[in-house]
Motif scaffolding. Structure first.
Motif, short mmCIF file in Angstrom:
data_model
loop_
_atom_site.label_atom_id
_atom_site.label_comp_id
_atom_site.label_asym_id
_atom_site.label_seq_id
_atom_site.Cartn_x
_atom_site.Cartn_y
_atom_site.Cartn_z
N TYR A 64 0.84 -1.20 0.00
CA TYR A 64 0.00 0.00 0.00
C TYR A 64 0.87 1.25 0.00
N LEU A 67 2.58 1.62 -3.44
CA LEU A 67 1.62 2.07 -4.45
C LEU A 67 1.32 3.56 -4.27
N HIS A 71 3.26 5.16 -7.37
CA HIS A 71 2.26 5.04 -8.45
C HIS A 71 1.02 5.84 -8.02
N GLU A 74 -2.61 5.36 -9.88
CA GLU A 74 -3.32 4.13 -9.55
C GLU A 74 -3.85 4.17 -8.11
N SER A 77 -6.85 6.51 -7.93
CA SER A 77 -8.02 5.87 -8.54
C SER A 77 -8.62 4.85 -7.60
N LEU A 78 -7.75 4.05 -6.94
CA LEU A 78 -8.22 3.02 -6.00
C LEU A 78 -8.91 3.67 -4.82
N SER A 127 -6.64 -5.16 -2.43
CA SER A 127 -6.83 -4.53 -3.74
C SER A 127 -5.61 -3.70 -4.12
N ALA A 128 -5.05 -2.98 -3.14
CA ALA A 128 -3.84 -2.19 -3.40
C ALA A 128 -2.67 -3.10 -3.75
N LYS A 131 -3.23 -4.35 -7.24
CA LYS A 131 -3.02 -3.25 -8.17
C LYS A 131 -1.52 -3.01 -8.40
N GLN A 134 -0.18 -5.65 -10.68
CA GLN A 134 -0.57 -5.39 -12.07
C GLN A 134 0.30 -4.29 -12.68
N VAL A 135 0.58 -3.26 -11.87
CA VAL A 135 1.41 -2.17 -12.35
C VAL A 135 2.82 -2.66 -12.70
N LYS A 142 -7.05 -10.65 -13.18
CA LYS A 142 -7.67 -10.23 -11.94
C LYS A 142 -7.90 -11.44 -11.04
#
Length: 467
Positions: A64, A67, A71, A74, A77-78, A127-128, A131, A134-135, A142
Motif C-alpha cells: 500500500y 503504491l 504510483h 493508480e 483511482s483506487l 486490492s492495493a 493493483k 498489475q502495475v 484479476k
C-alpha cells in the motif's frame, strides 16, 4: 528435581518467536480495525497463524505504501473508488470472502458482525497489493475474489462479468489501431478533501476519519432536513386539516387506522367478556352487549372533548398572563411591580395557535392521567368499572380513551359519527354488520371523520332493520 522441572516449564513459555513489529513508516497506512483484530488475538498468546497474520499485514502495508508513493495515479483511482461510500456487507458476502480469500488474517476472524469493518479494510489493502502487482506486470489477470462494489452485483455479493469477450472483428481493429494515450488524472482526484495534499499520500487512518466525518455530516443533513420539513409542514397545515403533516406519527389517518384496529382486536375481546359478565347465551340478546361497548365510546368522546377544551383554555390563559401583566421584582425580592397592557385580538389568536400546538405535541404524556380521570369520574355510571376481573373490558376502555383523546387534540378535532335508529343507511359511512338493509336498527361502531362534516377517515358498522 522439582525446581528443574519448574524451570523448564517457565523456559518453555518464554521461548515463543516474537511477533513481527509494524515499522513506524507503515503506521500511517495502518487502519484501526485489522490492528484491533490482531491485538485481540495477541493477548491470548502467539501462534503460527498469528505470526503469519502479522507478517501478511506488514507485507500488505508495504504494498500500500509503495503504491501510494510510487504510483500516485493508480493509488488515487483506487482510493476514489473506496471513498464513494461504505456499503453494508451481508452475512453471505462475509462468509464467501472468508471461504475464498487465502489470508491468515481472515482465519483469525470469528464473529461476522464484528469483523465486517476489518474485512472492508483488508479488502482495500489486498486490492492495493494486487493493483501494485498489475502495475509491475507480475499479475495481469484479476484475482478471483469477492467484490463489494454496487455495480452489477449479484445476490451472493460477487461481481458479475463486466467485460464480455471481444468479437474477432473488434480484436483485429484493436491490433491495427494505435495504442491510446493515457488520459491525465483529473485535478479533483489529485488532492485530499481534508488537507489539499495529493490523495495518493492519504493514509488509511485519515481515510477512515474522512468516512466517519462524511457519515456524521450525512446524519446532520438528514436531521436538518427533517426539522425543515416539520417547520414547513406546520406553516402549511396550521388550521388546515386537508393537508397532512407526514412527519406526525399521530396524524388523523394513522389514528383512523388504529381506531379500526381497536374494533378488530380489543372490541372483540371485550365483547366476549361482556357476554360472560351479563350471562348472555342467546344471539337475540347480542345488541345489549354491543350497546354497552358503544356507550363507552360515546361517553369517552364527550369526556375527552370537555377535558381538551378546558386544557386549551388553561394554556391560553397562562400564555397571555405574562404578556398582559408585565412585572418586575426588585433586587431585594421584597417589592414586585406590575403594569398591565390592553388585550387585543392578535394576542388571542397567537395564544390559541401556540396553545393548540403545545397541547398536541404533549398529548401522549397526558394519556395515563386522562384514563385515570375518566375512570374515577365516569366509572361510577358503569358496572364494569367495579369489576376487577374484567381485564379485557378495562383494556378496551383504556384504548378507547387513548385514541379518542388523540382525536380531540387535533386542529380541528376529529369527529365520530353514529347512525340513529330509523335513519336511512349511508353506505359511504357504514358497513353492514350481518345482513343488509335500507334502514338503520342500531350502530355497532362509529365512523371517523377528519372533522365535523369532513371527509371519511374510517368506516363504521351498523345493524339494519329486518325486512
Amino acid at each position: 528435581m522439582i525446581t528443574t522441572m519448574a524451570g523448564k516449564q517457565h523456559f518453555s513459555k518464554t521461548t515463543h518467536t516474537p511477533l513481527p513489529k509494524i515499522d513506524s513508516e507503515l503506521e500511517q497506512y495502518a487502519g484501526e480495525n485489522v490492528q484491533a483484530l490482531l491485538k485481540k488475538h495477541a493477548g491470548s498468546g502467539p501462534s503460527e497463524t498469528l505470526q503469519n497474520a502479522y507478517q501478511e499485514y506488514i507485507d500488505l502495508l508495504r504494498s500500500y505504501k509503495e503504491l501510494s508513493e510510487k504510483h500516485k495515479k493508480e493509488a488515487a483511482s483506487l482510493l476514489n473508488t473506496q471513498i464513494r461510500g461504505t456499503i453494508t456487507l451481508s452475512d453471505k458476502t462475509i462468509a464467501d470472502y472468508k471461504t475464498r480469500t487465502n489470508s491468515s488474517i481472515v482465519k483469525l476472524m470469528k464473529n461476522d458482525k464484528e469483523d465486517s469493518k476489518a474485512i472492508q479494510e483488508l479488502h482495500t489493502l489486498i486490492s492495493a497489493h494486487l493493483k501494485l502487482k498489475q502495475v509491475k506486470g507480475e499479475s495481469k489477470a484479476k484475482e478471483d475474489r469477492p467484490n463489494f462494489s454496487r455495480v452489477r452485483s449479484r445476490e451472493d455479493g460477487l461481481r458479475g462479468a463486466s467485460n464480455p469477450p471481444k468479437s474477432d472483428t473488434a480484436m483485429e481493429t484493436d491490433d491495427k489501431s494505435e495504442k491510446k494515450k493515457e488520459l491525465p488524472l483529473p485535478q479533483s482526484l489529485t488532492t485530499s478533501v481534508l488537507q489539499g495534499r495529493p490523495m495518493a499520500h492519504l493514509p488509511m487512518i485519515e481515510y477512515q476519519q474522512l468516512v466517519r466525518r462524511l457519515e456524521s455530516q450525512q446524519r446532520d443533513i438528514e436531521e436538518m432536513t427533517t426539522r425543515l420539513s416539520r417547520f414547513a409542514s406546520n406553516q402549511v397545515t396550521q388550521g388546515n386539516p386537508n393537508i397532512a403533516d407526514l412527519s406526525d406519527k399521530n396524524r388523523p389517518t394513522k389514528i383512523g387506522e388504529k381506531f379500526g384496529e381497536l374494533y378488530d382486536n380489543e372490541w372483540s375481546e371485550a365483547y366476549e367478556a361482556f357476554k360472560e359478565k351479563m350471562e348472555i347465551v342467546n344471539d337475540e340478546d347480542e345488541p345489549k352487549v354491543i350497546e354497552q361497548l358503544l356507550r363507552v365510546v360515546h361517553s369517552a368522546q364527550m369526556f375527552c372533548a370537555d377535558v381538551s377544551n378546558d386544557q386549551l383554555n388553561q394554556l391560553k390563559k397562562n400564555l397571555k398572563q405574562p404578556i398582559l401583566e408585565v412585572s418586575f421584582t426588585s433586587s431585594g425580592g421584597k417589592q414586585r411591580e406590575t403594569k398591565s397592557v390592553p388585550e387585543d385580538k392578535g394576542l388571542e389568536t397567537s395564544a390559541e395557535k401556540y396553545a393548540k400546538n403545545f397541547r398536541k405535541e404533549c398529548a401522549l404524556r397526558c394519556i395515563p392521567a386522562v384514563i385515570q380521570l375518566y375512570k374515577s369520574t365516569q366509572g361510577q355510571h358503569f358496572s364494569w368499572a367495579r369489576s376487577p376481573h374484567a381485564d379485557a373490558i378495562h383494556k378496551y376502555v383504556d384504548r378507547c380513551i387513548e385514541l379518542i383523546w388523540l382525536m380531540s387534540v387535533q386542529d380541528p378535532p376529529m369527529y365520530l359519527v353514529s347512525a340513529e335508529k330509523g335513519d336511512k343507511v349511508r353506505t359511504d359511512l357504514f358497513t353492514y354488520y350481518g345482513s343488509k338493509g335500507k334502514v338503520v336498527e342500531s350502530t355497532v361502531w362509529p365512523a371517523v371523520l377528519l372533522h365535523s362534516n369532513g371527509p371519511i377517515i374510517s368506516k363504521g358498522y351498523i345493524i339494519p332493520m329486518a325486512k
